[in-house]
Design a protein around this motif. Structure first.
Motif, PDB file in Angstrom:
ATOM      1  N   SER A  69       5.855  11.783   0.155  1.00  0.00           N
ATOM      2  CA  SER A  69       4.970  10.927  -0.627  1.00  0.00           C
ATOM      3  C   SER A  69       4.365  11.742  -1.752  1.00  0.00           C
ATOM      4  N   THR A  73       1.068   6.242  -3.841  1.00  0.00           N
ATOM      5  CA  THR A  73       1.032   4.972  -3.121  1.00  0.00           C
ATOM      6  C   THR A  73      -0.389   4.557  -2.806  1.00  0.00           C
ATOM      7  N   THR A  74      -1.189   5.460  -2.284  1.00  0.00           N
ATOM      8  CA  THR A  74      -2.576   5.151  -1.949  1.00  0.00           C
ATOM      9  C   THR A  74      -3.362   4.796  -3.191  1.00  0.00           C
ATOM     10  N   LYS A  75      -3.169   5.536  -4.271  1.00  0.00           N
ATOM     11  CA  LYS A  75      -3.872   5.261  -5.523  1.00  0.00           C
ATOM     12  C   LYS A  75      -3.467   3.902  -6.084  1.00  0.00           C
ATOM     13  N   THR A  77      -2.251   1.303  -4.420  1.00  0.00           N
ATOM     14  CA  THR A  77      -2.781   0.250  -3.562  1.00  0.00           C
ATOM     15  C   THR A  77      -4.250   0.001  -3.874  1.00  0.00           C
ATOM     16  N   ALA A  78      -5.012   1.064  -4.038  1.00  0.00           N
ATOM     17  CA  ALA A  78      -6.433   0.913  -4.349  1.00  0.00           C
ATOM     18  C   ALA A  78      -6.635   0.273  -5.722  1.00  0.00           C
TER      19      ALA A  78
END
Length: 92
Positions: A69, A73-75, A77-78
């Motif tokens: 990763s 991805t987390t950024k 999604t947020a």
């Protein structure tokens, strides 16, 4: 509370997430030592998976974690999260 309606958005129909995703991906890759412009990111990664992006970026010299990763991805999604208000609040 059970939702009254669920909408599935095939990316780009209701919300064009690509500009946000590309900007966050580019920012993350620059921090990992791989400086690509928007056109390069489009050519290399559009239509792929984030794991595929990470693997290809690593092959190009980016310092990506072994988890596969980039952290984007987390950024993403947020950044794309939408918190709907209750229908009662909308009517008031």
């Amino acid at each position: 509370m059970r939702p009254e309606l669920v909408i599935f958005d095939c990316d780009g129909v209701l919300v064009d997430s690509e500009p946000i995703t590309v900007a966050l991906l580019r920012e993350d890759l620059v921090q990992r030592g791989l400086d690509l412009d928007h056109a390069q990111i489009d050519r290399l990664f559009t239509g792929g998976t984030m794991r595929g992006v990470s693997m290809q970026a690593a092959e190009m010299g980016a310092d990506t974690p072994s988890t596969g990763s980039t952290g984007s991805t987390t950024k993403c999604t947020a950044a794309l999260r939408w918190a709907p208000r209750s229908s009662r609040a909308q009517r008031q």
